[in-house]
Design a protein around this motif. Structure first.
Motif, short mmCIF file in Angstrom:
data_model
loop_
_atom_site.label_atom_id
_atom_site.label_comp_id
_atom_site.label_asym_id
_atom_site.label_seq_id
_atom_site.Cartn_x
_atom_site.Cartn_y
_atom_site.Cartn_z
N GLN A 1 9.24 -40.46 -12.06
CA GLN A 1 7.93 -40.41 -12.77
C GLN A 1 7.65 -41.88 -12.84
O GLN A 1 8.28 -42.89 -12.29
N ALA A 2 6.18 -42.17 -12.91
CA ALA A 2 5.72 -43.38 -12.91
C ALA A 2 6.20 -44.57 -14.09
O ALA A 2 6.88 -43.67 -15.03
N GLY A 3 6.55 -45.72 -13.69
CA GLY A 3 7.24 -46.60 -14.43
C GLY A 3 8.72 -46.62 -14.14
O GLY A 3 9.48 -47.34 -14.40
N ASP A 4 9.33 -45.53 -13.32
CA ASP A 4 10.63 -45.84 -12.83
C ASP A 4 10.88 -46.55 -11.80
O ASP A 4 10.08 -47.13 -11.24
N SER A 5 12.29 -46.83 -11.61
CA SER A 5 12.68 -47.63 -10.27
C SER A 5 13.44 -46.86 -9.48
O SER A 5 13.90 -45.61 -9.81
N LEU A 6 13.38 -47.36 -8.10
CA LEU A 6 14.16 -46.46 -6.78
C LEU A 6 14.46 -47.60 -5.84
O LEU A 6 13.78 -48.37 -5.79
N ARG A 7 15.62 -47.22 -5.28
CA ARG A 7 16.03 -48.16 -4.20
C ARG A 7 16.37 -47.43 -3.03
O ARG A 7 17.05 -46.42 -2.94
N LEU A 8 15.60 -47.87 -2.15
CA LEU A 8 15.82 -47.30 -0.92
C LEU A 8 16.58 -48.17 0.02
O LEU A 8 16.42 -49.24 0.01
N SER A 9 17.20 -47.34 0.96
CA SER A 9 18.16 -47.92 2.11
C SER A 9 17.72 -47.63 3.38
O SER A 9 17.35 -46.56 3.67
N CYS A 10 18.20 -48.51 4.34
CA CYS A 10 17.94 -48.36 5.77
C CYS A 10 19.14 -49.05 6.51
O CYS A 10 19.34 -50.14 6.66
N ALA A 11 19.88 -47.96 7.04
CA ALA A 11 20.79 -48.20 7.93
C ALA A 11 20.80 -48.58 9.29
O ALA A 11 20.11 -47.51 9.89
N ALA A 12 21.30 -49.60 9.95
CA ALA A 12 21.01 -49.63 11.35
C ALA A 12 22.14 -49.69 12.13
O ALA A 12 23.21 -49.95 11.58
N SER A 13 21.82 -49.07 13.34
CA SER A 13 23.15 -49.27 14.20
C SER A 13 22.44 -49.41 15.85
O SER A 13 21.22 -49.52 15.86
N GLY A 14 23.37 -50.08 16.74
CA GLY A 14 22.86 -50.44 17.89
C GLY A 14 23.03 -51.89 18.02
O GLY A 14 24.11 -52.21 17.91
N ARG A 15 21.96 -52.44 18.42
CA ARG A 15 21.90 -53.97 18.67
C ARG A 15 22.34 -54.71 17.21
O ARG A 15 22.16 -54.03 16.29
N THR A 16 22.58 -55.94 17.69
CA THR A 16 23.11 -56.65 16.48
C THR A 16 21.93 -56.90 15.47
O THR A 16 20.84 -57.24 15.71
N PHE A 17 22.13 -56.09 14.17
CA PHE A 17 21.28 -56.04 13.18
C PHE A 17 20.83 -57.26 12.62
O PHE A 17 19.42 -57.70 12.47
N SER A 18 21.60 -58.34 12.55
CA SER A 18 21.40 -59.85 12.08
C SER A 18 20.26 -60.52 12.95
O SER A 18 19.90 -61.53 12.73
N GLY A 19 20.22 -59.82 14.12
CA GLY A 19 18.99 -60.48 15.15
C GLY A 19 17.74 -60.17 14.97
O GLY A 19 16.57 -60.47 15.56
N TYR A 20 17.39 -59.30 13.86
CA TYR A 20 16.14 -58.56 13.83
C TYR A 20 15.60 -58.89 12.23
O TYR A 20 16.30 -58.83 11.43
N SER A 21 14.27 -59.40 12.23
CA SER A 21 13.58 -59.18 10.91
C SER A 21 13.32 -57.81 10.60
O SER A 21 13.43 -56.93 11.54
N MET A 22 13.43 -57.37 9.35
CA MET A 22 13.07 -56.11 8.89
C MET A 22 11.94 -55.65 8.10
O MET A 22 11.59 -56.67 7.20
N GLY A 23 11.28 -54.93 8.22
CA GLY A 23 10.09 -54.60 7.42
C GLY A 23 10.04 -53.11 6.69
O GLY A 23 10.82 -52.21 7.44
#
Length: 125
Positions: free
Chosen positions: A13-35
């Motif tokens: 509902q309007a006014g609520d909060s929500l958290r999305l997650s994005c799990a990565a696999s493959g190449r080294t995650f720490s080498g990428y900026s994320m958007g």
């Protein structure tokens, strides 16, 4: 190759909060900026927020300032989008993306090389 899988979307509902997650696999995650980007029905995909590979810098448009935040856990290969005070106009499919431009939190779709399949966020009034 980097594989990205979003989760956490849903109906709120309007006014609520929500958290999305994005799990990565493959190449080294720490080498990428994320958007995070979003696409509402009938509209172009738009930039939401981004974070550099180390998490030191973020960027976002005025439309989400003070409401959305991005963070990442490089130990878990995961990036998060925390959304607060959601509005009906935030309704969209939300996508996470990765760019090898590790030191710049780009807002340009064309600079992102890898994309997830998206997760639907629907905000009712």
């Amino acid at each position: 190759q980097v594989q990205l899988v979003e989760s956490g979307g849903g109906l709120v509902q309007a006014g609520d909060s929500l958290r999305l997650s994005c799990a990565a696999s493959g190449r080294t995650f720490s080498g990428y900026s994320m958007g995070w980007f979003r696409q509402a029905p009938g509209k172009a995909r738009e930039f939401v927020i981004a974070i550099t590979s180390s998490g030191a810098r973020t960027s976002y448009p005025e439309s989400v300032k003070g409401r959305f935040a991005i963070s990442r856990d490089n130990a878990k290969d995961t990036v998060y989008l925390q959304m607060a005070n959601l509005k009906p106009e935030d309704t969209a499919v939300y996508y996470c993306a990765a760019t090898s431009r590790a030191y710049y939190p780009s807002s340009r779709l064309s600079e992102y090389e890898y994309w997830g399949q998206g997760t639907q966020v629907t905000v009712s009034s």
